[in-house]
Design a protein around this motif. Structure first.
Motif, PDB file in Angstrom:
ATOM      1  N   TYR A  92      36.563  47.345  43.471  1.00  0.00           N
ATOM      2  CA  TYR A  92      36.753  48.189  42.296  1.00  0.00           C
ATOM      3  C   TYR A  92      37.074  49.622  42.738  1.00  0.00           C
ATOM      4  N   GLU A 113      43.136  46.149  38.376  1.00  0.00           N
ATOM      5  CA  GLU A 113      43.101  46.776  39.699  1.00  0.00           C
ATOM      6  C   GLU A 113      43.957  46.070  40.747  1.00  0.00           C
ATOM      7  N   ALA A 114      44.576  45.003  40.351  1.00  0.00           N
ATOM      8  CA  ALA A 114      45.319  44.268  41.367  1.00  0.00           C
ATOM      9  C   ALA A 114      46.448  45.089  41.930  1.00  0.00           C
ATOM     10  N   GLY A 140      49.919  45.711  37.916  1.00  0.00           N
ATOM     11  CA  GLY A 140      49.246  45.750  39.210  1.00  0.00           C
ATOM     12  C   GLY A 140      49.834  46.754  40.184  1.00  0.00           C
ATOM     13  N   GLY A 156      45.318  42.341  46.400  1.00  0.00           N
ATOM     14  CA  GLY A 156      45.603  42.065  44.989  1.00  0.00           C
ATOM     15  C   GLY A 156      44.345  42.090  44.149  1.00  0.00           C
ATOM     16  N   LYS A 157      44.060  40.995  43.456  1.00  0.00           N
ATOM     17  CA  LYS A 157      42.910  40.935  42.562  1.00  0.00           C
ATOM     18  C   LYS A 157      41.573  40.888  43.313  1.00  0.00           C
ATOM     19  N   LYS A 158      41.617  40.660  44.624  1.00  0.00           N
ATOM     20  CA  LYS A 158      40.388  40.566  45.408  1.00  0.00           C
ATOM     21  C   LYS A 158      39.932  41.913  45.959  1.00  0.00           C
ATOM     22  N   GLN A 159      40.707  42.977  45.708  1.00  0.00           N
ATOM     23  CA  GLN A 159      40.349  44.280  46.249  1.00  0.00           C
ATOM     24  C   GLN A 159      39.116  44.843  45.553  1.00  0.00           C
ATOM     25  N   ASP A 165      38.806  45.895  35.154  1.00  0.00           N
ATOM     26  CA  ASP A 165      38.629  44.517  35.568  1.00  0.00           C
ATOM     27  C   ASP A 165      39.615  44.205  36.683  1.00  0.00           C
ATOM     28  N   LYS A 166      39.482  43.041  37.250  1.00  0.00           N
ATOM     29  CA  LYS A 166      40.306  42.718  38.423  1.00  0.00           C
ATOM     30  C   LYS A 166      41.795  42.693  38.110  1.00  0.00           C
ATOM     31  N   ASN A 167      42.153  42.326  36.877  1.00  0.00           N
ATOM     32  CA  ASN A 167      43.577  42.312  36.534  1.00  0.00           C
ATOM     33  C   ASN A 167      44.144  43.704  36.510  1.00  0.00           C
ATOM     34  N   SER A 207      47.751  46.702  32.565  1.00  0.00           N
ATOM     35  CA  SER A 207      47.728  45.447  33.328  1.00  0.00           C
ATOM     36  C   SER A 207      48.741  45.414  34.465  1.00  0.00           C
TER      37      SER A 207
END
Length: 495
Positions: free
Chosen positions: A360, A494-495, A147, A355-358, A490-492, A145
């Protein structure tokens, strides 16, 4: 993990990352500087006439370069096993880099073909004690987790490519003072990386990576190392005898090793997948990692061409004048390093900002692979625009490398990052090696394709490669979300 090690992991002293990551990045800098500097001039050293070079044919020289790229990653299979089960990341890294240093020293000495053979042996055996231990050790500073993980691997990639600027220096040194002096510079840089690692070994790492993840009993450790050394000695004697007597040719040996190297990672993945140590949810992650693996393999096919087939292209067909100065052929390979640093730095900032919007990691892999395919199509285009003996403007090569490095910025660091998440806990370093084996698979494909490369057939040759690589990238981009979810990206994460 004890409180001290946890505190080391939470450090932000090195560009927002732990201090140990700084040490690993510096080692990567020195190693890539030495490796790129050697690779840039090695092919010219191989086919240059004696006493300056070794006098191989250009075809054999190109195959030897591809063969080296293949063998280094193949031997890393054993090295990752040694790292995971016998030595641990820290000891593996020190031993493997020390052997590489000895290899550069052997190239620096005027020992002819025997010296070249010993040097390549050391450079190939080094990974047998480490595999991808540096990448695995880097991953141990972060949990799933955290980032900072993608940024850490991208930072390592950028710093590594600062070292990749070495070809401009090795090309100039080789032209002015000879190949052996250029190789000596590689040895000095490799030694510098080892010294810094030794000095910061304890204060920056604590107990992180000091023990193997899945240790063998002590008696089995000794037995494995003994058997490995015996097998190495036997293989070295047998191969030396076969080559010396003319029983085995470079071409035949290259084709055999290349074919084997395509099969081995598949078998290795199956073994890990079926292992009792691999949990059911980890099996799904492994399956989802296969398409990105294929992406990396086909991109490395194109990269290996830049230090084999295209290296000769630069010397014979390119007008290497930039800003009124003629650039040595070997120094052309510095251009991608410059772009890699610039593009990698920009992408690091972009991923951090998003951040979380990048996207995959799998989406990044697909997009990057398409750019690699476009690079091969540019080379085909050059043969259309500049037929026969017409010289190609060096600015086309600048454009070619700009596109390749844009692709690499999307694929190279992200590949190791997603592998760090997808790897089963018991096989962390070995999975890093399997991922890096996409490099040997790409080099192997290039070695085999070299057999079909003929003067006059360059356009269909590079068009077929370019379209094939683009197609792989498109497929992975389309299914990227399903692959990412399957790997737990998941987005967390990959942030």
């Amino acid at each position: 993990m004890n409180e001290h090690d946890e505190a080391l992991r939470k450090q932000t002293a090195f560009l927002g990352q732990p201090k140990g990551v700084g040490t690993l990045s510096f080692m990567q800098l020195c190693n890539s500087f030495a490796s790129y500097a050697m690779s840039a001039v090695l092919i010219y050293y191989l086919y240059a006439n004696a006493p300056e070079g070794l006098g191989f044919s250009k075809a054999n020289a190109a195959q030897l370069i591809s063969l080296y790229s293949t063998v280094v990653v193949l031997t890393g299979i054993v090295g990752s096993f040694v790292c995971d089960r016998i030595l641990g990341c820290r000891k593996s890294l020190f031993i493997s880099r020390s052997l590489s240093f000895i290899g550069y020293v052997c190239l620096a000495l005027p020992l002819g073909v025997p010296g070249y053979g010993i040097a390549m042996g050391c450079l190939a055996i080094g990974p047998m004690f480490g595999g991808r231990c540096l990448d695995a050790l880097l991953g141990k500073f972060y949990d799933e987790s955290d980032g900072r993980r993608d940024s850490a691997y991208t930072i390592s990639y950028v710093i590594s490519n600062i070292g990749a600027a070495a070809p401009v220096l090795s090309g100039i040194i080789a032209a002015a003072l000879g190949y052996h002096v250029a190789f000596a510079a590689c040895a000095v840089l490799a030694f510098l990386g080892i010294v810094v690692y030794a000095v910061t070994y304890k204060p920056f790492f604590g107990n992180i990576g000091i023990e193997p993840d899945d240790p063998l009993p002590d008696d089995k450790k000794r037995s494995f190392i003994t058997k490995m050394i015996i097998v190495l000695v036997i293989c070295a004697v047998v191969l030396a005898t076969l080559f010396a007597t003319g029983t085995l040719s470079i071409s035949v040996f290259s084709n055999v090793i290349s074919t084997v190297s395509i099969i081995i990672p598949i078998v290795y993945l199956v073994v890990i997948y079926k292992s009792k140590k691999t949990e059911p949810h980890e099996k799904k992650k492994i399956l989802c990692l296969v398409p990105p693996f294929i992406c990396n393999a086909v991109t490395l096919l194109i990269w290996t061409q830049t230090i084999s087939i295209l290296a000769i292209f630069y010397e014979e067909k390119v007008n290497r004048v930039l800003f009124g100065i003629e650039v040595p052929a070997a120094s052309m390979q510095t251009i991608p390093a410059v772009f890699a640093v610039i593009i990698g730095s920009i992408l690091t900032a972009v991923w951090t900002k998003l951040g979380k919007k990048q996207p995959y990691g799998t989406t990044k892999m697909g997009i990057g692979t398409i750019f690699w395919g476009l690079g091969a199509l540019i080379i085909a285009l050059l043969y259309v625009i500049y037929p026969g003996d017409a010289k190609v403007s060096a600015w086309w090569i600048v454009l070619f490398y700009a596109i390749l490095m844009l692709g690499e910025g999307f694929t190279c660091p992200i590949g190791y990052s997603i592998t760090a998440v997808a790897a089963p806990k018991a096989f962390m370093t070995q999975m890093m090696t399997i991922w890096s084996m996409s490099q040997s698979t790409g080099a192997a494909l290039n070695t085999l394709l070299t057999n079909f490369y003929k003067e006059g057939s360059e356009i269909p040759f590079f068009v077929a490669i370019g379209l094939g690589v683009c197609a792989v990238g498109v497929v992975v981009a389309i299914f990227s979300k399903k692959l990412a979810v399957g790997m737990g990206l998941d987005k967390n994460a990959e942030a």
